[in-house]
Design a protein around this motif. Structure first.
Motif, mmCIF file in Angstrom:
data_model
loop_
_atom_site.group_PDB
_atom_site.id
_atom_site.type_symbol
_atom_site.label_atom_id
_atom_site.label_comp_id
_atom_site.label_asym_id
_atom_site.label_seq_id
_atom_site.Cartn_x
_atom_site.Cartn_y
_atom_site.Cartn_z
ATOM 1 N N ARG A 170 0.823 -1.100 -0.073
ATOM 2 C CA ARG A 170 -0.155 0.060 -0.012
ATOM 3 C C ARG A 170 0.878 1.228 -0.115
ATOM 4 N N GLU B 294 2.268 1.874 -3.581
ATOM 5 C CA GLU B 294 1.287 2.025 -4.307
ATOM 6 C C GLU B 294 1.044 3.805 -4.115
ATOM 7 N N GLN C 115 4.135 5.469 -5.717
ATOM 8 C CA GLN C 115 4.343 5.495 -6.963
ATOM 9 C C GLN C 115 3.363 6.444 -7.516
ATOM 10 N N ASP C 116 2.052 6.549 -6.836
ATOM 11 C CA ASP C 116 1.102 7.622 -7.301
ATOM 12 C C ASP C 116 1.665 8.776 -7.304
ATOM 13 N N GLN D 84 5.385 -5.446 -8.313
ATOM 14 C CA GLN D 84 4.670 -4.051 -8.141
ATOM 15 C C GLN D 84 5.683 -2.871 -8.596
ATOM 16 N N THR D 85 6.977 -3.350 -7.990
ATOM 17 C CA THR D 85 8.145 -2.244 -8.038
ATOM 18 C C THR D 85 8.843 -2.473 -9.226
#
Length: 164
Positions: A19, A22, A25-26, A51-52
């Motif tokens: 989380r 995320e 990154q956003d 994810q990364t």
């Protein structure tokens, strides 16, 4: 793109560190996960690597391995009693702590989001460690109190985005 190292410690909220990735990154960060050796049992390494787009690091690289990019900033979350105290004392008995030991001297902003219960956070060694880190410019914010299973990930990012 700016590189953010997220150093993950062995605590219950570590399983939800995706989380934080995320959210980072956003807001435009390229995230590198660094786990303490004990944290590897708390996180989903393959999911975080997907994810990364980067391998989760938990040890120093071997001479033949590529050097990772230098971080523009570091978030330690969830930061345990042990890691906060070792960081303040300059201990380097893991890759994660080695990175943290150098960061203030290199001018790399560090935000520590704690996950420490009330009994441990009231201890004199912890209080001294937090004061010592703050004196070096490290931002230390209280996350969950160690009894909850969640972590206010957005607090760390908000602090990081403040002028340091």
């Amino acid at each position: 793109m700016k590189v953010l190292y997220v150093i993950v410690c062995a605590a219950a909220p570590a399983s939800d560190v995706g989380r934080l990735v995320e959210l980072a990154q956003d807001t435009g960060w390229d995230v590198q996960i660094v786990a303490t050796p004990q944290a590897l049992d708390f996180i989903d390494v393959p999911a975080l690597e997907l994810q990364t787009g980067r391998a989760v690091r938990s040890r120093y690289r071997k001479p033949h391995e590529p050097k990772p990019p230098r971080p523009d900033a570091i978030i330690v979350a969830p930061a345990t009693f042990n890691t906060v105290n070792k960081f303040a004392q300059g201990m380097t008995d893991s890759y994660a702590l080695g990175l943290l030991a150098e960061a203030p001297g290199l001018g790399i902003p560090v935000v520590v989001l704690t996950f420490v219960n009330a009994a441990l956070s009231a201890r004199a060694p912890f209080i001294r460690s937090v004061e010592s880190l703050r004196a070096e410019g490290v931002v230390v914010v209280a996350g969950s109190d160690g009894e909850q299973q969640t972590q206010p990930w957005d607090l760390a990012l908000r602090e990081l985005n403040q002028p340091l």
